[in-house]
Design a protein around this motif. Structure first.
Motif, short mmCIF file in Angstrom:
data_model
loop_
_atom_site.label_atom_id
_atom_site.label_comp_id
_atom_site.label_asym_id
_atom_site.label_seq_id
_atom_site.Cartn_x
_atom_site.Cartn_y
_atom_site.Cartn_z
N ALA A 1 0.84 -1.20 0.00
CA ALA A 1 0.00 0.00 0.00
C ALA A 1 0.87 1.25 0.00
O ALA A 1 0.55 2.25 -0.67
CB ALA A 1 -0.91 -0.01 1.23
N GLU A 2 1.99 1.21 0.73
CA GLU A 2 2.90 2.35 0.76
C GLU A 2 3.51 2.58 -0.62
O GLU A 2 3.64 3.75 -1.07
CB GLU A 2 4.01 2.08 1.78
N THR A 3 3.85 1.50 -1.31
CA THR A 3 4.38 1.62 -2.67
C THR A 3 3.35 2.26 -3.59
O THR A 3 3.66 3.15 -4.40
CB THR A 3 4.77 0.21 -3.21
N ILE A 4 2.10 1.80 -3.49
CA ILE A 4 1.01 2.36 -4.31
C ILE A 4 0.85 3.85 -4.03
O ILE A 4 0.70 4.67 -4.96
CB ILE A 4 -0.31 1.61 -4.03
N MET A 5 0.89 4.24 -2.78
CA MET A 5 0.67 5.63 -2.39
C MET A 5 1.84 6.51 -2.85
O MET A 5 1.63 7.60 -3.38
CB MET A 5 0.50 5.71 -0.87
N GLU A 6 3.08 6.04 -2.62
CA GLU A 6 4.25 6.86 -2.97
C GLU A 6 4.42 7.02 -4.48
O GLU A 6 4.81 8.08 -4.96
CB GLU A 6 5.51 6.23 -2.37
N ARG A 7 4.14 5.94 -5.22
CA ARG A 7 4.35 6.00 -6.67
C ARG A 7 3.08 6.30 -7.44
O ARG A 7 3.08 6.27 -8.68
CB ARG A 7 4.96 4.67 -7.14
N LYS A 8 2.02 6.55 -6.69
CA LYS A 8 0.73 6.91 -7.29
C LYS A 8 0.28 5.87 -8.33
O LYS A 8 -0.11 6.20 -9.45
CB LYS A 8 0.80 8.31 -7.91
N LEU A 9 0.34 4.63 -7.95
CA LEU A 9 -0.07 3.53 -8.83
C LEU A 9 -1.56 3.29 -8.70
O LEU A 9 -2.19 3.69 -7.71
CB LEU A 9 0.69 2.25 -8.46
N SER A 10 -2.13 2.60 -9.68
CA SER A 10 -3.54 2.23 -9.61
C SER A 10 -3.77 0.94 -10.38
O SER A 10 -3.07 0.66 -11.36
CB SER A 10 -4.43 3.35 -10.19
N PHE A 11 -4.75 0.16 -9.92
CA PHE A 11 -5.11 -1.07 -10.61
C PHE A 11 -6.15 -0.77 -11.67
O PHE A 11 -6.92 0.20 -11.56
CB PHE A 11 -5.71 -2.09 -9.61
N SER A 12 -6.20 -1.62 -12.67
CA SER A 12 -7.28 -1.50 -13.66
C SER A 12 -8.59 -1.89 -12.97
O SER A 12 -8.58 -2.52 -11.91
CB SER A 12 -7.02 -2.44 -14.84
N ASP A 13 -9.71 -1.49 -13.53
CA ASP A 13 -11.00 -1.81 -12.92
C ASP A 13 -11.16 -3.32 -12.73
O ASP A 13 -11.62 -3.78 -11.68
CB ASP A 13 -12.15 -1.28 -13.78
N THR A 14 -10.75 -4.07 -13.75
CA THR A 14 -10.87 -5.54 -13.67
C THR A 14 -9.96 -6.08 -12.59
O THR A 14 -10.35 -6.94 -11.78
CB THR A 14 -10.50 -6.19 -15.02
N GLY A 15 -8.71 -5.59 -12.55
CA GLY A 15 -7.75 -6.04 -11.55
C GLY A 15 -8.23 -5.72 -10.14
O GLY A 15 -8.08 -6.53 -9.22
N ARG A 16 -8.80 -4.53 -10.00
CA ARG A 16 -9.30 -4.11 -8.68
C ARG A 16 -10.42 -5.05 -8.20
O ARG A 16 -10.42 -5.50 -7.06
CB ARG A 16 -9.82 -2.67 -8.78
N GLU A 17 -11.36 -5.36 -9.10
CA GLU A 17 -12.48 -6.24 -8.75
C GLU A 17 -11.98 -7.63 -8.37
O GLU A 17 -12.46 -8.24 -7.41
CB GLU A 17 -13.46 -6.34 -9.92
N GLN A 18 -11.03 -8.13 -9.15
CA GLN A 18 -10.52 -9.48 -8.88
C GLN A 18 -9.75 -9.53 -7.56
O GLN A 18 -9.88 -10.50 -6.80
CB GLN A 18 -9.62 -9.93 -10.04
#
Length: 546
Positions: A438-455
């Motif tokens: 989660a820290e990596t996602i927040m620092e690098r401003k990453l995001s999952f695709s809608d499909t990836g998020r749902e899965q």
């Protein structure tokens, strides 16, 4: 008069009395085992129930000191609150009178005279000890042998002091104690504090009474002092414990001091103003048992309505706020190891608390990948440190418990508990790993695709549910929930393979960010491992039920 010929056999008799009392109590305690555990489980905030429980346990283990030390340990371990402890302490004072009645039975039940019963009891006990194969037989033998030694000890003490009948100096000493309440109470307090057993102290007094040496008034003041002296054991046991445990020991002291003050005033008025002659008469062993019982029951009846006030006073003197504790503090007290069946229950309770902390972490980790927040990431890291400390403390305690003389069933239960603790700690580790993603996602401003998020959310739901079911199965020893975990884990395994395959295809088709894709795959592994450890917990529960 050759005092050495009196002191040596008296000391030997006292040693035999105390040793006999201890091995009889140990045999009774081992035989009671799970019954004592059940009694503790029945304990509620109802102080009357606590009084009955304290009296019952003390009658079994033959020592109010041991009961109050146990209470201090329970309070220190968080098993018992101060209200419950107050009830048990009051009951312990009543239960401790049983030993006195056993000793005085030589007067009101002649068939129980030491010269008749003790050798027979020892012979029967030894025969059972040598021929019995089962553990229960050994415990019965310990009870019988201890009973015999106790009677031989009191007989030896009584015989040793018999020559003192002719000593005017010794008689004058007891007359002085009867005329001076303060000295009488002080004598009872000091002697009991030194030998750390009010039962043994009463036994000494009864052996002197058998020789016709103790005036009625002196006996009453000494008995009151004995009740104060017995508090020293709990006070010593509370050294190094939390403030709440110290407060429990202080409650015991206050209760006995207040009772002594009340009954001392009554005794002084009676012996000095109403019936002076009554105080000079010689007391018998049975009368000592009767006075001891009336004093302890009377104190409990009088102070029971004021027990909340005593708790508040003890809290004020001990400067404690009940319930204050560090979350990471392991609430397991080594004093409780003296009662293995209850120490095992305390261990289960502490694992339950650790499991709840892991549950809280998991519920935060469930959302932190999709809505990462600094406070949530920090929370998960702090909780992991807490769980690590709890895991280490519980494991160390459980290993010490397993080294004691416990049943094979209890050994197996400890083995299951150690594995459950390890699996819970591993779930907490994976929650910390998720916080790092989660820290990596927040620092690098990453995001999952809608499909990836749902899965990923689907996988998260299945794996979190598997732990929640496993934790509930552990709490309630629930076979159905444990079997549900097995289903969830199988579902998680299949889902992990399926989602991994689909995600790799998306990466190949450039349908999602590469860095976010790596986090996705790492998160899948962590979640699947969480479900694996949940299944391990469930399997330990199922084996325990079987």
């Amino acid at each position: 008069m050759n005092y050495l010929s009196i002191i040596v056999p008296f000391a030997g008799g006292l040693g035999m009395f105390i040793y006999g009392m201890q091995i009889m109590a140990q045999g009774l305690e081992n035989a009671a085992g799970n019954r004592m555990k059940s009694l503790l489980e029945a304990l509620t905030k109802n102080k009357l129930m606590g009084v009955l429980l304290g009296a019952a346990i003390t009658a079994v283990i033959q020592s109010s000191s041991a009961t109050t030390v146990m209470v201090v340990g329970f309070v220190n371990a968080g098993i018992m609150n101060l209200t419950q402890a107050m009830g048990v302490i009051m009951g312990a004072n009543i239960g401790t009178t049983v030993t006195g009645w056993l000793v005085s039975s030589v007067e009101w039940a002649k068939v129980l005279s030491p010269s008749t019963l003790a050798p027979v009891a020892l012979m029967i006990g030894v025969v059972i000890m040598l021929t019995g194969k089962r553990r229960s037989s050994k415990e019965v033998a310990s009870i019988i042998i201890g009973f015999g030694l106790l009677f031989i000890g009191i007989s030896t003490m009584s015989a040793a002091v018999d020559p003192l009948r002719e000593s005017e100096g010794f008689r004058s000493l007891f007359v002085t104690l009867g005329n001076n309440p303060f000295l009488g109470i002080l004598t009872g307090t000091v002697v009991t504090a030194i030998i750390q057993s009010s039962s043994a102290s009463v036994g000494i007094l009864q052996s002197l009474a058998a020789a016709g040496l103790v005036p009625f008034s002196a006996a009453i003041y000494i008995i009151m002092g004995q009740n104060i002296g017995t508090c020293i054991t709990a006070i010593l046991a509370s050294l190094g414990a939390k403030r709440t445990a110290k407060t429990a020991a202080l409650m015991h002291l206050l209760f006995n001091i207040i009772g002594t003050i009340i009954f001392s005033v009554v005794a002084i008025v009676y012996f000095k103003l109403i019936n002076v002659a009554a105080g000079t008469g010689v007391i018998t062993q049975t009368q000592i048992s009767l006075v001891h019982t009336i004093f302890n029951i009377g104190t409990t009846v009088l102070l029971f309505p004021a027990s909340n006030w005593i708790i508040r006073l003890a809290k004020k003197l001990g400067r404690v706020k009940e319930g204050e504790q560090e979350k990471s503090t392991v609430l397991l007290d080594e004093r409780v190891l003296e009662t293995p069946s209850i120490a095992l229950q305390a261990t289960v309770k502490e694992i339950d608390r650790m499991g709840k902390i892991v549950e809280e972490s998991l519920l935060v980790a469930k959302n932190v990948l999709f809505a990462p927040k600094e406070q949530d990431i920090r929370f998960l890291r702090e909780e992991e440190k807490t769980v690590d400390r709890l895991c280490a403390g519980i494991t160390d305690y459980a290993i010490k418990l397993s080294s004691l003389q416990i049943s094979e069933k209890e050994h197996q239960e400890i083995s299951h508990l150690l594995q459950i603790v390890s699996d819970m700690e591993r779930v907490s580790d994976y929650c910390e790993n998720i916080s790092e993603f989660a820290e990596t996602i927040m620092e690098r401003k990453l995001s999952f695709s809608d499909t990836g998020r749902e899965q990923l959310q689907e996988m998260t739901e299945v794996c979190v549910d598997s732990y929640l079911y496993a934790y509930k199965a552990f709490q309630e020893n629930d076979k159905d929930r444990a079997l549900r975990v097995v289903e969830k884990e199988t579902q998680a395994d299949a889902l992990e393979v399926q989602l991994r395959t689909r995600h790799i295809k998306r990466l190949a088709n450039n349908q999602c960010e590469a860095e976010a894709g790596i986090v996705f795959l790492d998160a899948l592994v962590c979640l699947e491992r969480i479900s694996d450890h949940a299944r391990n917990i469930a399997e330990e529960v199922l084996e325990g039920i079987a």
